[in-house]
Design a protein around this motif. Sequence first.
Motif, PDB file in Angstrom:
ATOM      1  N   CYS A  29       0.932  -1.312  -0.023  1.00  0.00           N
ATOM      2  CA  CYS A  29       0.039  -0.011  -0.012  1.00  0.00           C
ATOM      3  C   CYS A  29       0.989   1.242   0.083  1.00  0.00           C
ATOM      4  O   CYS A  29       2.040   1.325   0.233  1.00  0.00           O
ATOM      5  CB  CYS A  29      -0.871   0.132   1.354  1.00  0.00           C
ATOM      6  SG  CYS A  29      -0.192   0.187   2.685  1.00  0.00           S
ATOM      7  N   VAL A  30       0.222   2.371  -0.066  1.00  0.00           N
ATOM      8  CA  VAL A  30       0.867   3.447  -0.183  1.00  0.00           C
ATOM      9  C   VAL A  30       0.639   4.269   1.128  1.00  0.00           C
ATOM     10  O   VAL A  30      -0.696   4.013   1.525  1.00  0.00           O
ATOM     11  CB  VAL A  30       0.856   4.577  -1.452  1.00  0.00           C
ATOM     12  CG1 VAL A  30       1.129   3.596  -2.567  1.00  0.00           C
ATOM     13  CG2 VAL A  30      -0.944   4.918  -1.390  1.00  0.00           C
ATOM     14  N   GLU A  31       1.203   5.260   1.570  1.00  0.00           N
ATOM     15  CA  GLU A  31       0.769   6.332   2.762  1.00  0.00           C
ATOM     16  C   GLU A  31       0.974   7.694   2.168  1.00  0.00           C
ATOM     17  O   GLU A  31       1.617   7.911   1.309  1.00  0.00           O
ATOM     18  CB  GLU A  31       1.671   5.944   3.735  1.00  0.00           C
ATOM     19  CG  GLU A  31       1.702   4.627   4.449  1.00  0.00           C
ATOM     20  CD  GLU A  31       2.937   4.603   5.519  1.00  0.00           C
ATOM     21  OE1 GLU A  31       2.295   3.765   6.480  1.00  0.00           O
ATOM     22  OE2 GLU A  31       3.963   4.887   5.286  1.00  0.00           O
ATOM     23  N   LEU A  32      -0.100   8.542   2.773  1.00  0.00           N
ATOM     24  CA  LEU A  32       0.024   9.896   2.245  1.00  0.00           C
ATOM     25  C   LEU A  32       0.058  10.756   3.437  1.00  0.00           C
ATOM     26  O   LEU A  32      -0.151  10.447   4.642  1.00  0.00           O
ATOM     27  CB  LEU A  32      -1.499  10.316   1.600  1.00  0.00           C
ATOM     28  CG  LEU A  32      -1.976   9.545   0.443  1.00  0.00           C
ATOM     29  CD1 LEU A  32      -3.286   9.856   0.061  1.00  0.00           C
ATOM     30  CD2 LEU A  32      -0.873   9.855  -0.697  1.00  0.00           C
ATOM     31  N   ALA A  33       0.566  11.842   3.376  1.00  0.00           N
ATOM     32  CA  ALA A  33       1.028  13.009   4.234  1.00  0.00           C
ATOM     33  C   ALA A  33       0.922  14.260   3.693  1.00  0.00           C
ATOM     34  O   ALA A  33       1.363  14.533   2.638  1.00  0.00           O
ATOM     35  CB  ALA A  33       2.332  12.507   5.191  1.00  0.00           C
ATOM     36  N   ALA A  34       0.357  15.251   4.442  1.00  0.00           N
ATOM     37  CA  ALA A  34       0.417  16.713   4.274  1.00  0.00           C
ATOM     38  C   ALA A  34       1.697  17.121   4.262  1.00  0.00           C
ATOM     39  O   ALA A  34       2.470  16.854   5.072  1.00  0.00           O
ATOM     40  CB  ALA A  34      -0.494  17.462   5.000  1.00  0.00           C
ATOM     41  N   VAL A  35       2.204  17.927   3.369  1.00  0.00           N
ATOM     42  CA  VAL A  35       3.510  18.627   3.266  1.00  0.00           C
ATOM     43  C   VAL A  35       3.456  19.883   4.069  1.00  0.00           C
ATOM     44  O   VAL A  35       2.480  20.593   3.768  1.00  0.00           O
ATOM     45  CB  VAL A  35       3.983  18.790   2.084  1.00  0.00           C
ATOM     46  CG1 VAL A  35       5.369  19.626   1.921  1.00  0.00           C
ATOM     47  CG2 VAL A  35       4.247  17.741   1.190  1.00  0.00           C
ATOM     48  N   PRO A  36       4.024  19.963   5.178  1.00  0.00           N
ATOM     49  CA  PRO A  36       3.864  21.250   6.258  1.00  0.00           C
ATOM     50  C   PRO A  36       4.208  22.492   5.392  1.00  0.00           C
ATOM     51  O   PRO A  36       5.200  22.653   4.906  1.00  0.00           O
ATOM     52  CB  PRO A  36       4.945  20.886   7.363  1.00  0.00           C
ATOM     53  CG  PRO A  36       5.360  19.419   7.246  1.00  0.00           C
ATOM     54  CD  PRO A  36       4.905  19.156   5.824  1.00  0.00           C
ATOM     55  N   GLY A  37       2.897  23.283   5.653  1.00  0.00           N
ATOM     56  CA  GLY A  37       3.119  24.719   5.288  1.00  0.00           C
ATOM     57  C   GLY A  37       2.858  24.923   3.542  1.00  0.00           C
ATOM     58  O   GLY A  37       2.838  25.825   3.182  1.00  0.00           O
ATOM     59  N   LEU A  38       2.444  23.995   3.026  1.00  0.00           N
ATOM     60  CA  LEU A  38       2.344  23.916   1.712  1.00  0.00           C
ATOM     61  C   LEU A  38       1.194  23.084   1.336  1.00  0.00           C
ATOM     62  O   LEU A  38       0.907  22.351   1.945  1.00  0.00           O
ATOM     63  CB  LEU A  38       3.477  23.303   0.810  1.00  0.00           C
ATOM     64  CG  LEU A  38       4.869  23.894   0.817  1.00  0.00           C
ATOM     65  CD1 LEU A  38       5.907  23.160   0.210  1.00  0.00           C
ATOM     66  CD2 LEU A  38       4.869  25.372   0.058  1.00  0.00           C
ATOM     67  N   PRO A  39       0.469  23.648   0.148  1.00  0.00           N
ATOM     68  CA  PRO A  39      -0.687  22.864  -0.400  1.00  0.00           C
ATOM     69  C   PRO A  39      -0.158  21.659  -1.250  1.00  0.00           C
ATOM     70  O   PRO A  39      -0.607  21.796  -2.264  1.00  0.00           O
ATOM     71  CB  PRO A  39      -1.527  24.006  -1.437  1.00  0.00           C
ATOM     72  CG  PRO A  39      -0.474  24.748  -1.650  1.00  0.00           C
ATOM     73  CD  PRO A  39       0.685  25.000  -0.685  1.00  0.00           C
ATOM     74  N   ALA A  40       0.286  21.018  -0.512  1.00  0.00           N
ATOM     75  CA  ALA A  40       0.883  19.652  -1.198  1.00  0.00           C
ATOM     76  C   ALA A  40       0.807  18.236  -0.199  1.00  0.00           C
ATOM     77  O   ALA A  40       0.550  18.415   0.852  1.00  0.00           O
ATOM     78  CB  ALA A  40       2.396  19.914  -1.548  1.00  0.00           C
ATOM     79  N   ILE A  41       1.067  17.243  -1.039  1.00  0.00           N
ATOM     80  CA  ILE A  41       1.021  16.034  -0.273  1.00  0.00           C
ATOM     81  C   ILE A  41       2.202  15.041  -0.650  1.00  0.00           C
ATOM     82  O   ILE A  41       2.706  15.151  -1.949  1.00  0.00           O
ATOM     83  CB  ILE A  41      -0.338  15.112  -1.016  1.00  0.00           C
ATOM     84  CG1 ILE A  41      -1.699  15.825  -0.753  1.00  0.00           C
ATOM     85  CG2 ILE A  41      -0.270  13.705  -0.663  1.00  0.00           C
ATOM     86  CD1 ILE A  41      -2.025  15.859   0.356  1.00  0.00           C
ATOM     87  N   ALA A  42       2.678  14.448   0.439  1.00  0.00           N
ATOM     88  CA  ALA A  42       3.733  13.422   0.282  1.00  0.00           C
ATOM     89  C   ALA A  42       3.298  11.969  -0.150  1.00  0.00           C
ATOM     90  O   ALA A  42       2.345  11.619   0.662  1.00  0.00           O
ATOM     91  CB  ALA A  42       4.767  13.725   1.226  1.00  0.00           C
TER      92      ALA A  42
END
Length: 76
Positions: A29-42
Motif C-alpha cells: 500500500c501507499v501512505e499519504l501525508a500533508a507537506v507542512p506549510g504547503l498545499p501539497a501531499i507526500a
Amino acid sequence: MIDTNLLYSVPLDNVLWHKSSYTANNGNCVELAAVPGLPAIAIRDSKNPGLPALRSGAGQVRSFIHALAADTLVEA
C-alpha cells in the motif's frame, strides 16, 4: 504550481502518515501525508518508508485519485 525546490526542501520528519483504507494488511500500500506549510501531499511506499517520498500539489493528487476511482486515466 509549486516550485519543485521548495516542495522537496520541506522536511517530513514529523508528519502524520495515513495508510489507504483499502490496505489488505499485506504491505502493498501507499501512505499519504500533508507537506507542512504547503498545499501539497507526500506519497510513500509503506514497505520502504525510508526511501524518498514523491511530492505533488494537493490538487494534482486529488485529480489523480478521482481519475483512478472513475477509471478515466488516459495514456499520454
